[in-house]
Design a protein around this motif. Sequence first.
Motif, PDB file in Angstrom:
ATOM      1  N   PHE A   1      11.729   8.387  -8.475  1.00 26.75           N
ATOM      2  CA  PHE A   1      11.872   8.461  -7.027  1.00 26.75           C
ATOM      3  C   PHE A   1      13.016   9.392  -6.632  1.00 26.75           C
ATOM      4  N   ASP A   2      13.400  10.316  -7.495  1.00 27.77           N
ATOM      5  CA  ASP A   2      14.539  11.187  -7.243  1.00 27.77           C
ATOM      6  C   ASP A   2      14.374  12.051  -5.993  1.00 27.77           C
ATOM      7  N   ARG A   3      13.174  12.462  -5.696  1.00 26.38           N
ATOM      8  CA  ARG A   3      13.008  13.369  -4.562  1.00 26.38           C
ATOM      9  C   ARG A   3      13.303  12.684  -3.241  1.00 26.38           C
ATOM     10  N   PHE A   4      13.214  11.352  -3.179  1.00 25.22           N
ATOM     11  CA  PHE A   4      13.521  10.643  -1.938  1.00 25.22           C
ATOM     12  C   PHE A   4      15.026  10.526  -1.718  1.00 25.22           C
TER      13      PHE A   4
ATOM     14  N   GLU B   1       1.220   9.750  -4.967  1.00 23.09           N
ATOM     15  CA  GLU B   1       1.630  11.067  -4.480  1.00 23.09           C
ATOM     16  C   GLU B   1       2.550  11.748  -5.484  1.00 23.09           C
ATOM     17  N   GLU B   2       3.493  11.001  -6.041  1.00 25.03           N
ATOM     18  CA  GLU B   2       4.400  11.571  -7.027  1.00 25.03           C
ATOM     19  C   GLU B   2       3.665  12.009  -8.278  1.00 25.03           C
ATOM     20  N   ARG B   3       2.752  11.203  -8.737  1.00 25.74           N
ATOM     21  CA  ARG B   3       1.998  11.566  -9.943  1.00 25.74           C
ATOM     22  C   ARG B   3       1.114  12.779  -9.693  1.00 25.74           C
ATOM     23  N   SER B   4       0.525  12.866  -8.504  1.00 29.95           N
ATOM     24  CA  SER B   4      -0.345  13.999  -8.217  1.00 29.95           C
ATOM     25  C   SER B   4       0.447  15.295  -8.069  1.00 29.95           C
TER      26      SER B   4
ATOM     27  N   ILE C   1       0.830  -1.203   0.000  1.00 32.88           N
ATOM     28  CA  ILE C   1       0.000   0.000   0.000  1.00 32.88           C
ATOM     29  C   ILE C   1       0.866   1.255   0.000  1.00 32.88           C
ATOM     30  N   LEU C   2       1.936   1.270   0.792  1.00 27.60           N
ATOM     31  CA  LEU C   2       2.820   2.437   0.835  1.00 27.60           C
ATOM     32  C   LEU C   2       3.512   2.661  -0.506  1.00 27.60           C
ATOM     33  N   PHE C   3       3.864   1.584  -1.202  1.00 30.35           N
ATOM     34  CA  PHE C   3       4.463   1.722  -2.526  1.00 30.35           C
ATOM     35  C   PHE C   3       3.499   2.434  -3.479  1.00 30.35           C
ATOM     36  N   PHE C   4       2.261   1.955  -3.529  1.00 34.65           N
ATOM     37  CA  PHE C   4       1.293   2.577  -4.420  1.00 34.65           C
ATOM     38  C   PHE C   4       0.928   3.983  -3.981  1.00 34.65           C
TER      39      PHE C   4
END
Length: 73
Positions: free
Chosen positions: A67-70, A58-61, A50-53
């Motif tokens: 995943f660069d921001r992480f 969140e990234e798409r929105s 669930i956290l993956f999705f």
Amino acid sequence: MRANSRALKKALGFSVVHFMVGLAVAFALTGQVAVALSVALVEPAINAVILFFHARWEERSQGVRGFDRFSHA
């Protein structure tokens, strides 16, 4: 390398605490060891999926690609 070791120890410690809390809560609610163990083992796996999705959504929105921001945290 030392920071990675510390982060790994912290993550493993959190995982053990999370498992124990889940086990205790499930046992308190059901009174059955087998059910409590099942819940304590299955819940983190479902939570990870669930956290993956959620992270992808969140990234798409926010219009972030990949995943660069992480990696800058």
